[in-house]
Design a protein around this motif. Sequence first.
Motif, PDB file in Angstrom:
ATOM      1  N   ARG A  28      40.730  42.879  41.478  1.00  0.00           N
ATOM      2  CA  ARG A  28      40.781  42.920  42.942  1.00  0.00           C
ATOM      3  C   ARG A  28      42.159  42.561  43.475  1.00  0.00           C
ATOM      4  O   ARG A  28      42.677  43.223  44.370  1.00  0.00           O
ATOM      5  N   ASN A  66      37.875  33.738  45.030  1.00  0.00           N
ATOM      6  CA  ASN A  66      37.152  35.016  44.982  1.00  0.00           C
ATOM      7  C   ASN A  66      35.814  34.813  44.292  1.00  0.00           C
ATOM      8  O   ASN A  66      35.761  34.533  43.094  1.00  0.00           O
ATOM      9  N   ASP A  90      37.148  35.195  49.369  1.00  0.00           N
ATOM     10  CA  ASP A  90      37.021  36.650  49.277  1.00  0.00           C
ATOM     11  C   ASP A  90      35.770  37.047  48.507  1.00  0.00           C
ATOM     12  O   ASP A  90      35.415  36.410  47.513  1.00  0.00           O
ATOM     13  N   ASP A  92      33.971  40.722  46.986  1.00  0.00           N
ATOM     14  CA  ASP A  92      33.968  42.172  46.817  1.00  0.00           C
ATOM     15  C   ASP A  92      32.642  42.659  46.225  1.00  0.00           C
ATOM     16  O   ASP A  92      32.524  43.788  45.783  1.00  0.00           O
ATOM     17  N   SER A 127      36.061  43.507  50.774  1.00  0.00           N
ATOM     18  CA  SER A 127      36.716  44.736  50.341  1.00  0.00           C
ATOM     19  C   SER A 127      36.332  45.958  51.160  1.00  0.00           C
ATOM     20  O   SER A 127      36.978  47.005  51.039  1.00  0.00           O
ATOM     21  N   ASN A 147      40.672  47.557  48.574  1.00  0.00           N
ATOM     22  CA  ASN A 147      41.292  47.671  47.257  1.00  0.00           C
ATOM     23  C   ASN A 147      42.298  48.822  47.258  1.00  0.00           C
ATOM     24  O   ASN A 147      42.161  49.782  48.019  1.00  0.00           O
ATOM     25  N   SER A 261      33.215  48.587  45.945  1.00  0.00           N
ATOM     26  CA  SER A 261      34.312  49.444  46.374  1.00  0.00           C
ATOM     27  C   SER A 261      34.428  50.610  45.384  1.00  0.00           C
ATOM     28  O   SER A 261      33.866  50.574  44.285  1.00  0.00           O
TER      29      SER A 261
END
Length: 351
Positions: A28, A66, A90, A92, A127, A147, A261
């Motif tokens: 990421r 993350n 974060d 994702d 993301s 991303n 993503s």
Amino acid sequence: MPKIPRLLVVQRISLSHDRLMSRSIAARFGPLLGYMAHNGMLEWEEIVEDEVTVGQLRRFDAVLFNKHSSNRATDVMRMANDLGLRTIYDMDDWIIDLPMYSVTDLNDDLLANITWLIRQASIATVSNETLQNKLRRIRASVVVIPNGFDHQSLPSAPSTWHESQPPKILFSNTDGIKLVQFRKEFFKVIVEFLERHPDVSLEFWGDGFPEMSRIPRLVSKGFMENSAYKAAIRDAGYMFSIVPLGGREDPEELFFNSCKSCIKYIDYGSLGIPGIYSRSPVYEEAVTDGKTGLLVNNAAEEWAGAMERLYQDQQLRNALRAAAHADTHERFGLAAPARTFLELITGESPA
């Protein structure tokens, strides 16, 4: 001359593999932070969460987490907040509600830690917009950092593209095969394709899965550091790649899959590797069927037909390769995400 901000990336044990450091942090943020450092936008350092001290934190302006979930991560964030540092949490993946195919197991205490970290961070990032809308139920301010790919550091020029002989197909996957209803049929399609074409091998990168032993000429490539992995698949000369992901046939997993993503399309397109992608929302939004890749429903006849079509049609492979390469360079560079992320680190929230 303005001061270059310093970022601490807090590393952790992988959520899906307790003997490895997190691979998602490298996938990421590795490209983005490498791009920013190369362009003089920041300096960054990675320290494992158990080793972070107050003294170390004082050297930084911002701290990045993350998908952290541990008690130690909450301690590190408290220390960073007390020092007045910018803290960024974060996500994702929607790890608060994992699908049945995931090998990750988060108990109630860890889920509570995730919620606390999201709320206590100076800023939360995700993301994509699907995750942004979901996370806004926990906190109002959520910023999308999409991303991308560092095309400067890992170039892939059309003049260097080639297909190895004998032919090889690329398949990569971590944290469980992301199919439920179609899983058995998918592997049957793969086995039958390889039986029809004894010249072809399947190279697999990632976490092992039970069906591996039944697939003829499967070559397990294991793991590499993210940039080394990308260089390896760029230079391997793959005929094409296969990217399965549960779609509407898996309604209970559909939202989780939609939070992912299109990173495989970003990587494979940037590296000149044509691909076949499941018709899941993530790839329907990213891939133009028949132009930048092949989109297929998770049905045996569609996957078998697409694989046979790409195997037989070199002109189509070359066209997909060129179009995806141009598209990913145009849409998935890192200049815009880098500007947004720099604003977060320096405390200037983007509009």
